[in-house]
Design an enzyme around this catalytic site. Structure first.
Site, PDB file in Angstrom:
ATOM      1  N   LYS A 188     -49.625  19.169 -71.503  1.00 16.37           N
ATOM      2  CA  LYS A 188     -50.407  20.415 -71.541  1.00 16.37           C
ATOM      3  C   LYS A 188     -50.039  21.310 -70.361  1.00 16.37           C
ATOM      4  CE  LYS A 188     -54.171  18.344 -74.157  1.00 16.37           C
ATOM      5  NZ  LYS A 188     -55.477  17.669 -74.169  1.00 16.37           N
TER       6      LYS A 188
ATOM      7  N   GLN B 181     -60.189  16.370 -70.167  1.00 15.18           N
ATOM      8  CA  GLN B 181     -59.497  15.444 -71.064  1.00 15.18           C
ATOM      9  C   GLN B 181     -60.425  14.292 -71.453  1.00 15.18           C
ATOM     10  OE1 GLN B 181     -56.481  15.956 -72.399  1.00 15.18           O
ATOM     11  NE2 GLN B 181     -56.485  14.045 -73.515  1.00 15.18           N
TER      12      GLN B 181
ATOM     13  N   ASP C 127     -61.241  23.900 -75.809  1.00 16.95           N
ATOM     14  CA  ASP C 127     -61.226  22.822 -76.801  1.00 16.95           C
ATOM     15  C   ASP C 127     -62.064  23.177 -78.028  1.00 16.95           C
ATOM     16  OD1 ASP C 127     -59.659  20.548 -76.225  1.00 16.95           O
ATOM     17  OD2 ASP C 127     -61.044  19.903 -74.652  1.00 16.95           O
TER      18      ASP C 127
HETATM   19  N1  GUN Z   1     -58.343  13.707 -76.123  1.00 20.44           N
HETATM   20  C1  GUN Z   1     -57.705  13.580 -77.312  1.00 20.44           C
HETATM   21  N2  GUN Z   1     -57.651  14.776 -77.934  1.00 20.44           N
HETATM   22  C2  GUN Z   1     -58.250  15.659 -77.124  1.00 20.44           C
HETATM   23  C3  GUN Z   1     -58.481  17.069 -77.201  1.00 20.44           C
HETATM   24  O1  GUN Z   1     -58.149  17.743 -78.167  1.00 20.44           O
HETATM   25  N3  GUN Z   1     -59.116  17.619 -76.129  1.00 20.44           N
HETATM   26  C4  GUN Z   1     -59.519  16.894 -75.074  1.00 20.44           C
HETATM   27  N4  GUN Z   1     -60.152  17.524 -74.089  1.00 20.44           N
HETATM   28  N5  GUN Z   1     -59.324  15.596 -74.965  1.00 20.44           N
HETATM   29  C5  GUN Z   1     -58.679  14.991 -75.976  1.00 20.44           C
END
Ligand code: GUN
Length: 288
Positions: free
Chosen positions: A53, A97, A120
């Site tokens: 990311k 996350q 998100d």
């Molecule tokens: N962990 C797995 N997928 C995601 C996501 O789309 N966003 C976040 N914040 N954590 C994750």
């Protein structure tokens, strides 16, 4: 032979547009769109996701701010960080996350993020807004699936879509977005007695269950389009292998189009996170 929907290529187009828009944003406002990524603990998969990311953000001309906290971080400390990021005008997007370590309350942290910075799309305000058709930030994975579906099939109106799985992150928002695109939507899940039979009537199957290669040929109507959200690590012939929720070898010959794993939905999720950060930055900047 099915069309292989190339998530890497489609995500590159999305990221190209983000980079162009990010440069315009910087010219106009004198700062880059800012994405804060918070990682608590050292879960290996989460570390890989966060690294990716940050890399995509930097490549797209965003300012990425990484916050790494130890696994024993308290709820109060994490809340305090989120409060600081909410108040920081150089931060337009906040991503915590998931999963968080066991002792932390995920729902509470998601609610602590300013909905305007919730890239998100997990905050109840954004979830509700999506369902009633109001402006929101939309979850990245289903957003990425919609882009691939619309590029492959054009207008989705009137198509029968079956979503396999009912998670808050994928299944439920996916169903909401397909409904908004005027699909007839069915959600099937672990308690659905005839899930394969229902899926086999669909024009579109979206698999988001987290079970390796569960969706076989009996789940898919010939000529259907199949989107595989699953990312599962399995061991085969003594080798670790990444597979989706769809049995690709069995389903590909009868599908009209299908996403591979890896190289399908995965890169789209990250690209949509960058897109959301830019959307959030534009809205925040024009509101200030
Ligand atoms: N962990 C797995 N997928 C995601 C996501 O789309 N966003 C976040 N914040 N954590 C994750």
């Amino acid at each position: 032979m099915a069309i292989r929907i190339d998530g890497k290529a489609v995500s590159a187009q999305v990221l190209d547009n983000v980079a162009t828009d990010a440069a315009l944003f910087e010219q106009q406002f004198g700062l880059k769109p800012g994405l804060a990524v918070v990682l608590v603990g050292s879960d290996p998969a989460s570390q890989v996701y966060v690294r990716n990311k940050i890399a995509r953000a930097t490549e797209s001309g965003l300012n990425s701010i990484e916050h790494r906290l130890p696994a024993d971080t308290t709820q109060d400390t994490l809340n305090q960080l989120v409060a600081e990021l909410n108040a920081d005008p150089s931060v337009h997007g906040i991503l915590v996350q998931l999963p968080l370590p066991e002792h932390l309350d995920e729902d509470q942290i998601i609610r602590a993020i300013d909905p305007a910075k919730d890239v998100d799309g997990f905050h109840p305000v954004n979830v509700g807004a999506l369902h009633i058709g109001e402006e929101s930030l939309e979850p990245c994975t289903p957003q990425g699936c919609m882009i691939m579906l619309e590029q492959t099939l054009g207008n989705l109106s009137g198509k029968h879509a079956v979503v396999v799985g009912r998670s808050n992150i994928v299944g439920k928002p996916m169903a909401a977005m397909l409904l908004r695109a005027s699909c007839t939507v069915t959600i099937v899940h672990s308690r659905t007695p005839n899930a394969a039979e229902l899926a086999s009537q669909a024009d579109i199957v979206v698999a988001a269950v987290g079970r390796p290669e569960m969706i076989g040929a009996d789940w898919v109507k010939p000529g259907a389009t199949v989107i595989d959200v699953g990312i599962n690590v399995i061991e085969r012939n003594g080798q670790r292998k990444l597979v989706g929720d769809v049995d690709y070898a069995a389903v590909e010959p009868l599908a009209y189009a299908i996403t591979p794993v890896p190289g399908g939905v995965g890169p789209m999720t990250i690209a949509c996170l960058m897109k959301n950060t830019l959307t959030a930055a534009r809205r925040l900047q024009s509101a200030s």
